[in-house]
Design an enzyme around this catalytic site. Structure first.
Site, mmCIF file in Angstrom:
data_model
loop_
_atom_site.group_PDB
_atom_site.id
_atom_site.type_symbol
_atom_site.label_atom_id
_atom_site.label_comp_id
_atom_site.label_asym_id
_atom_site.label_seq_id
_atom_site.Cartn_x
_atom_site.Cartn_y
_atom_site.Cartn_z
ATOM 1 N N LYS A 174 0.846 -1.189 0.000
ATOM 2 C CA LYS A 174 0.000 0.000 0.000
ATOM 3 C C LYS A 174 0.884 1.243 0.000
ATOM 4 O O LYS A 174 1.504 1.579 1.003
ATOM 5 C CB LYS A 174 -0.916 0.038 1.224
ATOM 6 C CG LYS A 174 -1.873 1.233 1.209
ATOM 7 C CD LYS A 174 -2.056 1.819 2.583
ATOM 8 C CE LYS A 174 -2.724 3.172 2.585
ATOM 9 N NZ LYS A 174 -2.124 4.183 1.703
ATOM 10 N N GLY A 227 6.644 6.126 8.015
ATOM 11 C CA GLY A 227 5.665 7.203 8.066
ATOM 12 C C GLY A 227 5.713 7.923 9.400
ATOM 13 O O GLY A 227 6.749 7.957 10.075
ATOM 14 N N SER A 228 4.588 8.480 9.787
ATOM 15 C CA SER A 228 4.534 9.317 10.981
ATOM 16 C C SER A 228 4.577 8.489 12.257
ATOM 17 O O SER A 228 4.182 7.314 12.278
ATOM 18 C CB SER A 228 3.263 10.167 10.972
ATOM 19 O OG SER A 228 2.126 9.354 11.232
ATOM 20 N N ASN A 229 5.004 9.128 13.338
ATOM 21 C CA ASN A 229 5.055 8.442 14.627
ATOM 22 C C ASN A 229 3.663 8.082 15.125
ATOM 23 O O ASN A 229 3.469 7.017 15.711
ATOM 24 C CB ASN A 229 5.776 9.321 15.657
ATOM 25 C CG ASN A 229 7.264 9.377 15.415
ATOM 26 O OD1 ASN A 229 7.713 9.889 14.390
ATOM 27 N ND2 ASN A 229 8.032 8.853 16.342
ATOM 28 N N VAL A 231 0.886 7.322 13.387
ATOM 29 C CA VAL A 231 0.387 6.138 12.684
ATOM 30 C C VAL A 231 1.212 4.911 13.061
ATOM 31 O O VAL A 231 0.680 3.813 13.241
ATOM 32 C CB VAL A 231 0.396 6.368 11.162
ATOM 33 C CG1 VAL A 231 -0.002 5.096 10.418
ATOM 34 C CG2 VAL A 231 -0.548 7.511 10.793
ATOM 35 N N GLY A 232 2.523 5.098 13.200
ATOM 36 C CA GLY A 232 3.392 3.989 13.563
ATOM 37 C C GLY A 232 3.022 3.368 14.899
ATOM 38 O O GLY A 232 3.000 2.139 15.053
ATOM 39 N N GLU A 249 9.897 2.670 10.597
ATOM 40 C CA GLU A 249 10.840 3.772 10.416
ATOM 41 C C GLU A 249 10.028 5.054 10.451
ATOM 42 O O GLU A 249 9.162 5.271 9.594
ATOM 43 C CB GLU A 249 11.611 3.626 9.094
ATOM 44 C CG GLU A 249 12.674 2.546 9.132
ATOM 45 C CD GLU A 249 13.733 2.767 10.203
ATOM 46 O OE1 GLU A 249 13.948 3.936 10.598
ATOM 47 O OE2 GLU A 249 14.324 1.787 10.657
ATOM 48 N N CYS A 283 13.179 12.192 6.175
ATOM 49 C CA CYS A 283 13.258 11.892 7.605
ATOM 50 C C CYS A 283 14.664 12.141 8.140
ATOM 51 O O CYS A 283 14.852 12.339 9.335
ATOM 52 C CB CYS A 283 12.817 10.463 7.892
ATOM 53 S SG CYS A 283 13.730 9.208 6.993
ATOM 54 N N GLU A 384 9.058 17.466 14.412
ATOM 55 C CA GLU A 384 9.456 17.273 13.025
ATOM 56 C C GLU A 384 8.577 18.134 12.125
ATOM 57 O O GLU A 384 7.352 18.050 12.165
ATOM 58 C CB GLU A 384 9.325 15.803 12.627
ATOM 59 C CG GLU A 384 9.833 15.529 11.226
ATOM 60 C CD GLU A 384 9.757 14.060 10.853
ATOM 61 O OE1 GLU A 384 10.705 13.556 10.220
ATOM 62 O OE2 GLU A 384 8.751 13.419 11.198
#
Length: 484
Positions: A174, A227-229, A231-232, A249, A283, A384
């Site tokens: 995806k 991706g973002s923290n 969502v992670g 990551e 990043c 960030e």
């Protein structure tokens, strides 16, 4: 206008409800690049089933044979690099020269992992029983969920997909909704290379529908996500609840330290490149620079001299050295951080303006931005931004700089500019990041080297290089006892 389909079980397919995602050029939002079809949870299920069935045959193929398909894909990617780079530039704004370099980097990654198919996948071990032959081997996990971002629409998917495939797994991928057309062209490369049906499946669509269905599917064995923290963390919770392997990551707030003995010209040049290349949407981008007070004023002058040479505009224009941010959402995010920096008392030293001149066609253009008089407590020094914004912070000495550089939830990359060998090795030892640069910019990675961070920048396992084997395989231990 072209409609780009999903790739499921070796076939290009429309979505069940024919839902479409419109793709606009961030350098000229009135220009529509094309449409991707958005999948449903039902189609995610079909893709996973196809990947599960394909896994039974794919894992039987010699890793050397799997590597040969990756090598063919590398050749095809290189041959089609101009078209793919132009597509990605139109889709997310990165300069064509930068995007072309990324596509060729993707080809290099494929060639690296093609050779991984010839490396050992286990080892013979001594046994306490002289009649035993004891050895270990690495085996594939099964169906891998690959979820990738928009900022590196070619390199990041390939550095996840290539090791997953060469080690015998199958993939349901995806991509970000912002770069779905580029993803279709990458999936087509693998199809042209002869990858068997179902081994790689591409599903475009939203995170809420496609992403969640993919993560929560009972037949996916592992999840690799960049991706973002936020969502992670959500993804990790779901993976743990299902006892699935996961790899994250996430973000970075990457510092540079400039000491008084440094080559200031080099440090200023590479700090600006680290902060502004790819419009700061990396990043590993340089976000903070700590400068010893004895050279602070001189260094700031050199920074301004370098950043003033940047030309902002459409990434397809060869004269341009910095493109737009990738989307309206990203534009609003970056401009809100610039406003926040001013409100909290930082001095806007350079840039910071949005560009609305008619020649910019309503694109999402922001000037390269440098703040001074920044403290570590300010939002722009802690969060960030993912845009062309650099915070400059004055420090008394190396010890203070290191303490402040480490004072963050992130730990991806960091750089030190110095000619002092003792301080260089101290920084290597005590910088709380996964990747350390000495007299180099914070960005950059090579296919053979592990990539990843500490703290909240990573879940621990590394991408790229032979380190990728740790995530994409499991150990199997075998003992054979002789009856003689």
């Amino acid at each position: 206008m072209t409609k780009y389909l999903n790739f499921i079980g070796g076939e290009w397919r429309n979505s069940i409800d024919e839902s479409l995602k419109e793709h606009k050029n961030p350098a000229n939002p009135s220009q529509i690049i094309g449409y991707t079809v958005s999948a449903s949870a039902e189609e995610v299920n079909e893709a996973v089933i196809h990947a599960k069935l394909a896994f039974q045959e794919w894992k039987q193929l010699s890793p050397v044979g799997r590597g040969e398909i990756l090598r063919k894909a590398a050749d095809l990617l290189e041959a089609q690099s101009q078209d793919i780079a132009e597509t990605a530039t139109k889709e997310m704004g990165k300069r064509l020269a930068e995007m072309k370099g990324e596509v060729l980097r993707g080809a290099a990654i494929l060639r690296y992992y093609a050779q991984e198919g010839m490396r050992k996948l286990g080892e013979v071990l001594p046994s306490a029983n002289s009649q035993n032959t004891l050895y270990s081997m690495r085996v594939p996990l099964g169906v891998i969920s690959v979820i990738t971002p928009w900022n590196f629409p070619v390199a990041i998917p390939i550095w996840k997909i290539a090791p997953a495939l060469v080690y015998g797994n199958t993939v349901v991928w995806k991509p970000s909704q912002e770069t779905g057309i580029t993803a279709v062209k990458i999936a087509s490369i693998f199809e042209q290379a002869g990858l068997p049906a179902g081994v790689l499946n591409l599903i475009n669509g939203s995170g809420e529908i496609v992403g969640n269905a993919l993560v929560e599917h009972s037949e996916t064995a592992a999840i690799t996500f960049t991706g973002s923290n936020r969502v992670g963390r959500e993804l990790a919770s779901k993976a743990v609840a299902q006892n699935k392997k996961y790899q994250l990551e996430l973000g970075g707030k990457n510092p540079v330290i400039v000491l008084e003995d440094a080559d200031l010209d080099l440090a200023a040049k590479l700090t600006v490149e680290g902060a502004m290349k790819q419009t700061g949407q990396r990043c590993t981008a340089t976000s903070r620079v700590y400068v010893e007070q004895s050279v602070y004023d001189t260094f700031v002058e050199k920074l301004i001299g370098n950043v003033s040479q940047i030309t902002v505009g459409d990434g397809l224009d060869e004269a341009v050295t910095m493109g737009p941010v990738a989307s309206k959402k990203q534009f609003e995010t970056v401009t809100s951080y610039i406003k926040k920096g001013i409100e909290e008392g930082a001095e806007l030293l350079y840039g910071g303006q949005t560009l609305y001149d008619p020649s910019y066609n309503g694109g999402y253009f922001i000037e390269p931005t440098i703040f001074s008089q920044v403290t570590n407590e300010m939002t722009i020094a802690r969060e960030e931004i993912f845009g062309p914004v650099l915070a400059v912070i004055k420090v008394g000495d190396y010890t203070e700089a290191l303490a402040q550089a480490n004072d963050t939830i992130y730990g991806l990359s960091a750089s030190l500019f110095t000619t002092n060998l003792n301080k260089a090795f101290d920084f290597i030892k005590n910088s709380e990041v996964g990747m350390v640069q000495i007299n180099g910019e914070t960005g950059g990675a090579e296919p053979q080297a592990p990539f990843g961070g500490m703290k909240e920048s990573s879940s621990g396992t590394r991408e790229q290089g032979q380190a990728a084997m740790e995530f994409f395989t499991a150990y199997k231990t075998i003992s054979i006892t002789s009856s003689l």
